[in-house]
Design a protein around this motif. Structure first.
Motif, mmCIF file in Angstrom:
data_model
loop_
_atom_site.group_PDB
_atom_site.id
_atom_site.type_symbol
_atom_site.label_atom_id
_atom_site.label_comp_id
_atom_site.label_asym_id
_atom_site.label_seq_id
_atom_site.Cartn_x
_atom_site.Cartn_y
_atom_site.Cartn_z
ATOM 1 N N THR A 117 111.463 83.752 57.596
ATOM 2 C CA THR A 117 110.227 83.791 57.008
ATOM 3 C C THR A 117 109.113 84.114 57.432
ATOM 4 O OG1 THR A 117 111.666 82.063 55.376
ATOM 5 C CG2 THR A 117 109.167 82.367 55.053
ATOM 6 N N LEU A 118 108.212 84.650 57.029
ATOM 7 C CA LEU A 118 107.089 85.251 57.680
ATOM 8 C C LEU A 118 105.632 84.869 57.075
ATOM 9 C CD1 LEU A 118 105.386 87.096 59.565
ATOM 10 C CD2 LEU A 118 106.158 89.148 58.096
ATOM 11 N N THR A 119 104.799 84.231 57.818
ATOM 12 C CA THR A 119 103.480 83.664 57.115
ATOM 13 C C THR A 119 102.297 84.852 56.975
ATOM 14 O OG1 THR A 119 103.857 81.557 57.649
ATOM 15 C CG2 THR A 119 101.781 82.224 56.974
ATOM 16 N N TYR A 120 101.906 85.123 55.865
ATOM 17 C CA TYR A 120 100.829 86.373 55.785
ATOM 18 C C TYR A 120 99.533 85.582 55.454
ATOM 19 C CZ TYR A 120 103.511 90.256 55.846
ATOM 20 O OH TYR A 120 104.521 91.253 56.323
ATOM 21 N N GLN A 121 98.255 85.925 55.922
ATOM 22 C CA GLN A 121 96.895 85.163 55.598
ATOM 23 C C GLN A 121 96.421 86.250 54.736
ATOM 24 O OE1 GLN A 121 96.220 82.286 56.711
ATOM 25 N NE2 GLN A 121 97.989 82.177 57.802
ATOM 26 N N TYR A 122 95.715 85.702 53.606
ATOM 27 C CA TYR A 122 95.332 86.654 52.267
ATOM 28 C C TYR A 122 94.128 87.270 52.917
ATOM 29 C CZ TYR A 122 93.472 87.899 48.098
ATOM 30 O OH TYR A 122 92.633 88.563 46.844
ATOM 31 N N LYS A 123 93.706 88.676 52.604
ATOM 32 C CA LYS A 123 92.730 89.456 52.899
ATOM 33 C C LYS A 123 93.063 90.028 54.462
ATOM 34 C CE LYS A 123 89.290 88.136 49.425
ATOM 35 N NZ LYS A 123 87.978 87.670 48.955
ATOM 36 N N LYS A 124 93.762 89.207 55.195
ATOM 37 C CA LYS A 124 94.015 89.873 56.406
ATOM 38 C C LYS A 124 95.299 90.559 56.964
ATOM 39 C CE LYS A 124 90.836 86.217 58.384
ATOM 40 N NZ LYS A 124 90.795 85.006 59.305
ATOM 41 N N ASP A 125 96.265 89.939 56.158
ATOM 42 C CA ASP A 125 97.786 90.545 56.405
ATOM 43 C C ASP A 125 98.258 91.092 54.838
ATOM 44 O OD1 ASP A 125 97.665 89.538 58.968
ATOM 45 O OD2 ASP A 125 98.582 87.651 58.391
ATOM 46 N N TYR A 126 97.466 90.696 53.865
ATOM 47 C CA TYR A 126 98.147 91.071 52.551
ATOM 48 C C TYR A 126 96.858 91.023 51.697
ATOM 49 C CZ TYR A 126 98.304 86.766 50.096
ATOM 50 O OH TYR A 126 98.244 85.583 49.517
#
Length: 410
Positions: A117-126
């Motif tokens: 499971t991979l963590t994404y940061q909003y407006k930076k990664d997605y």
């Protein structure tokens, strides 16, 4: 007041996008294990800033992660080590107080991250695009993927709800990617006047939940049909793990998560029924933290004693509580935690409390003082409701809630 919910979005990927996402997931997991080994070798370090300073360059060079992901990895590892250190300290306190003799072994070796499971940061990664599309960062750059999901959650995203971090989750049996997005929803600030009813909820194994109001209404949510299915899945998994053949392993992969999904779905159904049945209510839940350490359990290694101990950990009551809490806020109600001590041994009529009030720890409650007789789980729910009522009265009198509201996001 904000309530956090999780939107589960199904990603409709092409074969090229699927490969890119999977490669990124596995690289992220490998980097987590690298940082975990480093933290363990340097005094089981939990400081995220120091971990990032020491490992950032190596993460970028060895695993080719983008800059923001390379920052997220040390933070996640640091948070995991902080949690483990907290458990170690709590275990030391419990051992000193004689509540347990077992030593917590979570930090005896470096924690290994298995889930990709991979963590994404909003407006930076997605970021979200028009026409139900989302732009996601991978090792090969950004990919734009169409998505589908629950209509209400999709509407919240399109209307500009406050979006937080997300997790890229891979369903291995179905070979399908999902994006789990955190959404913050504004709800009305609670006041004593907005909660017109008080409800007590008692959880257990025979009945997953029993509710009681101060007007005498009650509801039983039975686990008669669900618990045997969960037990069957657990027994099947145990037999396959013991067998250990390749075909058994393939079968384990196929049925992986079946027991967890069954319990999760049941908790969703029960919590929704409770909340919809009691709108604009103050819902009292038992404070069950450290309940396993606080309750006496059978000691020994024979099969009967192991089975009795296993029963204590059979159902995910914390998950049920959290679901009731966040759904209550969405329906102008609120859940709070009350003292769980002797809720099924105290007489709701005269207050007499003793273990003999429940003969043989069965379903029948018989007060040894006033002979008041009732279903034991209903007695527990009524006692919880009365303790919740006392908190509500104190809230109205002082203007301050004497306990912390149990407002946990999904």
């Amino acid at each position: 007041m904000q309530t956090v919910v999780t939107a589960k979005l199904k990603l409709n990927t092409t074969p090229e996008q699927f490969k890119a996402l999977r490669t990124t997931q596995l690289a992220y997991r490998d980097s987590l294990n690298y940082v975990s080994q480093y933290a363990f070798a340097h005094g089981k370090m939990s400081n995220a800033v120091r971990l990032q300073d020491a490992t950032y360059e190596e993460i970028r060079l060895r695993f080719h992660l983008p800059s923001q992901m390379a920052c997220s990895v040390p933070r996640q590892v640091g948070a995991s080590y902080k949690t483990l250190w907290t458990k170690v300290k709590n275990n030391a306190v419990h051992r000193k107080e004689g509540k347990t003799k077992k030593r917590y072994k979570g930090l005896d070796k470096a924690p290994k991250f298995i889930s990709p499971t991979l963590t994404y940061q909003y407006k930076k990664d997605y970021t979200f695009k028009k026409e139900q599309q989302v732009s996601i960062l991978t090792l090969e750059g950004r990919v734009i993927v169409p998505y589908t999901g629950y209509n209400k959650h999709v509407a919240l995203i399109q209307r500009g709800a406050e979006i937080g971090a997300s997790k890229l989750w891979y369903d291995k049996p179905k070979k399908q990617f999902y994006l789990l997005v955190s959404l913050a929803i504004e709800t009305a600030d609670p006041t004593p006047e907005t909660h017109k009813q008080v409800v007590g909820v008692d959880v257990g194994m025979r009945y997953l939940a029993v509710t009681a109001t101060m007007q005498g209404d009650c509801t039983f949510h039975s686990g008669k049909q669900i618990v045997p299915k969960a037990n069957h899945s657990a027994r099947l998994r145990k037999r396959l793990q013991k067998k250990g053949t390749r075909s058994a392993t393939r079968r384990l992969v196929a049925i992986s998560g079946r027991e967890r999904r069954l319990k999760q779905n049941t908790n969703h159904v029960v919590s929704k029924r409770i909340v919809l049945q009691h709108p604009q209510s103050l819902i009292g839940l038992e404070h069950l933290t450290d309940i396993r350490e606080r309750t006496k359990r059978r000691k020994g290694k024979n099969a009967k004693q192991r089975k009795a101990n296993r029963t204590f950990s059979k159902w995910s009551f914390a998950e049920l509580h959290s679901m009731i809490a966040y759904k209550a806020l969405l329906h102008r109600s609120m859940a709070i935690k009350v003292d769980a001590n002797s809720t099924s041994q105290a007489c709701p009529k005269c207050g007499h409390t003793c273990k003999e009030n429940r003969p043989n720890k069965g379903l029948l409650f018989v007060c040894q003082n006033c002979q008041y007789t009732l279903h034991a789980d209903l007695v527990g729910a009524r006692n919880i409701a009365m303790r919740t009522l006392l908190i509500r009265q104190d809230w109205r009198g002082t203007g301050l809630l004497s306990v912390r509201a149990f407002c946990v996001g999904r």
